[in-house]
Design a protein around this motif. Structure first.
Motif, PDB file in Angstrom:
ATOM      1  N   GLN A  68       0.852  -1.182   0.000  1.00 44.37           N
ATOM      2  CA  GLN A  68       0.000   0.000   0.000  1.00 44.37           C
ATOM      3  C   GLN A  68       0.893   1.239   0.000  1.00 44.37           C
ATOM      4  O   GLN A  68       1.981   1.244   0.580  1.00 44.37           O
ATOM      5  N   TRP A  80      -1.774   6.735   4.714  1.00 40.44           N
ATOM      6  CA  TRP A  80      -2.069   5.663   3.759  1.00 40.44           C
ATOM      7  C   TRP A  80      -3.007   6.179   2.679  1.00 40.44           C
ATOM      8  O   TRP A  80      -3.971   6.884   2.973  1.00 40.44           O
ATOM      9  N   ARG A  84      -5.171  -1.533  -0.671  1.00 40.60           N
ATOM     10  CA  ARG A  84      -4.123  -2.516  -0.402  1.00 40.60           C
ATOM     11  C   ARG A  84      -4.138  -3.534  -1.537  1.00 40.60           C
ATOM     12  O   ARG A  84      -5.192  -3.913  -2.029  1.00 40.60           O
ATOM     13  N   THR A 108       1.872  -3.517   4.553  1.00 42.80           N
ATOM     14  CA  THR A 108       1.007  -3.323   5.716  1.00 42.80           C
ATOM     15  C   THR A 108       1.345  -4.347   6.790  1.00 42.80           C
ATOM     16  O   THR A 108       1.673  -5.493   6.505  1.00 42.80           O
TER      17      THR A 108
END
Length: 122
Positions: A68, A80, A84, A108
């Motif tokens: 990510q 973020w 993902r 992650t």
């Protein structure tokens, strides 16, 4: 036409921000590329006309972690962005990163991030 008239016309075209003569190729953009860290690979590409950058990611490891992107806006902190990606297939994940943003690809749940780059057109 006098020499003064030629100079005046040449000066007018040189000062014009958008001349009618656009036969030369568009400037090459640099900065498109990839970043990686153990298990995560991200590609970034400037999209002409949108004024922004598209981000892609892949994570070929099957250990439950995912790739990510993190983006840091000027004066801000890392956050973020995008989806993902938990497969080895490169996947489009985000549009809209801007010039002067810093980006990095991370995994992650591991705290493992690549070096960062600052997005800039040259």
């Amino acid at each position: 036409m006098t020499w003064a008239a030629v100079v005046a016309v040449a000066t007018l075209f040189a000062a014009s921000p958008a001349s009618a003569f656009t036969a030369s190729p568009a400037p090459a953009f640099t900065g498109n590329g990839t970043l990686s860290t153990t298990g995560a690979v991200g590609a970034y590409k400037y999209v002409r006309g949108s004024g922004g950058w598209d981000l892609f990611a892949r994570d070929p490891l099957s250990d439950g972690h995912c790739a990510q992107w993190q983006i840091k806006h000027p004066g801000g902190s890392w956050a973020w962005y995008g989806n993902r990606v938990c497969t080895g297939t490169e996947t489009y994940v985000y549009a809209g990163a801007l010039d002067e943003d810093q980006i990095r690809i991370c995994r992650t749940g591991t705290g493992n991030c690549s070096a960062s780059v600052s997005l800039e057109l040259s």
